[in-house]
Design an enzyme around this catalytic site. Structure first.
Site, PDB file in Angstrom:
ATOM      1  N   ALA A   1      14.215 -15.149  16.891  1.00  0.00           N
ATOM      2  CA  ALA A   1      15.344 -15.534  17.731  1.00  0.00           C
ATOM      3  C   ALA A   1      15.402 -17.052  17.865  1.00  0.00           C
ATOM      4  CB  ALA A   1      15.224 -14.885  19.100  1.00  0.00           C
TER       5      ALA A   1
ATOM      6  N   HIS B   1      29.975 -29.756   5.601  1.00  0.00           N
ATOM      7  CA  HIS B   1      30.678 -30.959   5.160  1.00  0.00           C
ATOM      8  C   HIS B   1      29.676 -31.943   4.583  1.00  0.00           C
ATOM      9  CE1 HIS B   1      34.525 -29.786   6.936  1.00  0.00           C
ATOM     10  NE2 HIS B   1      33.799 -29.266   7.915  1.00  0.00           N
TER      11      HIS B   1
ATOM     12  N   ASN C   1      24.955  -6.923  15.648  1.00  0.00           N
ATOM     13  CA  ASN C   1      25.102  -6.929  17.095  1.00  0.00           C
ATOM     14  C   ASN C   1      26.267  -7.824  17.504  1.00  0.00           C
ATOM     15  OD1 ASN C   1      24.457  -6.605  19.905  1.00  0.00           O
ATOM     16  ND2 ASN C   1      22.307  -6.360  19.336  1.00  0.00           N
TER      17      ASN C   1
END
Length: 164
Positions: free
Chosen positions: A138, A94, A64
């Site tokens: 989500a 990092h 999407n």
């Protein structure tokens, strides 16, 4: 740096294409990744990535709009995977130590198994494998492997239930 500039240029080219022109989108994605993509691959621009050449995509994958692929560590996407809008797959980072943050990079592959569904705005971090038929809710931030047929949610993501 050349690969990053190349990836930015190629994603900019993809991002001006209309969703209806899936053939051109697949051609652009194939150039970006260096791999021929299957005709069942569908992507809604815009899309972003930092290298492109470390991404492998299976058949019948749907991406999407607004998804991000930071692929230094490698990203493998299995068949039948669906990604909601604004999903981020981040295979690099990092070091935690202050002295190494600006000069070092950590990286590990992300693997999405067959038939995985990643919900809108979810974040999958380096080194994570999401098992077959799993669902990432989500907004979840996935920092650990997800077993097959499991729904994970939250920050950090935890198993909510098995999927029957």
């Amino acid at each position: 740096m050349e690969r990053v500039q190349r990836a930015i240029r190629l994603t900019e080219e993809i991002n001006v294409l209309r969703y209806a022109d899936q053939e051109a989108i697949r051609e652009g994605w194939s150039e970006l990744t260096g791999q021929v993509v299957d005709e069942t691959f569908h992507l809604i621009p815009p899309v972003y990535c930092d290298h492109g050449v470390n991404i492998r995509v299976g058949r019948n994958v749907f991406v999407n709009q607004g998804c991000r692929f930071n692929d230094v560590g490698g990203i493998e996407i299995g068949d039948d995977v669906m990604m909601g809008p604004a999903v981020s797959l981040i295979s690099s980072g990092h070091p935690l130590e202050p002295d190494g943050r600006r000069c070092g990079v950590t990286a590990a592959p992300i693997r999405l198994g067959r038939n995985v569904w990643i919900g809108a705005s979810a974040l999958v971090m380096q080194g994570v494998t999401v098992g077959e038929d799993a669902v990432v809710a989500a907004g979840a931030v996935v920092t650990r492997d997800v077993p097959a047929r499991t729904l994970v949610a939250g920050v950090p993501a935890v198993a909510v239930r098995k999927i029957d």
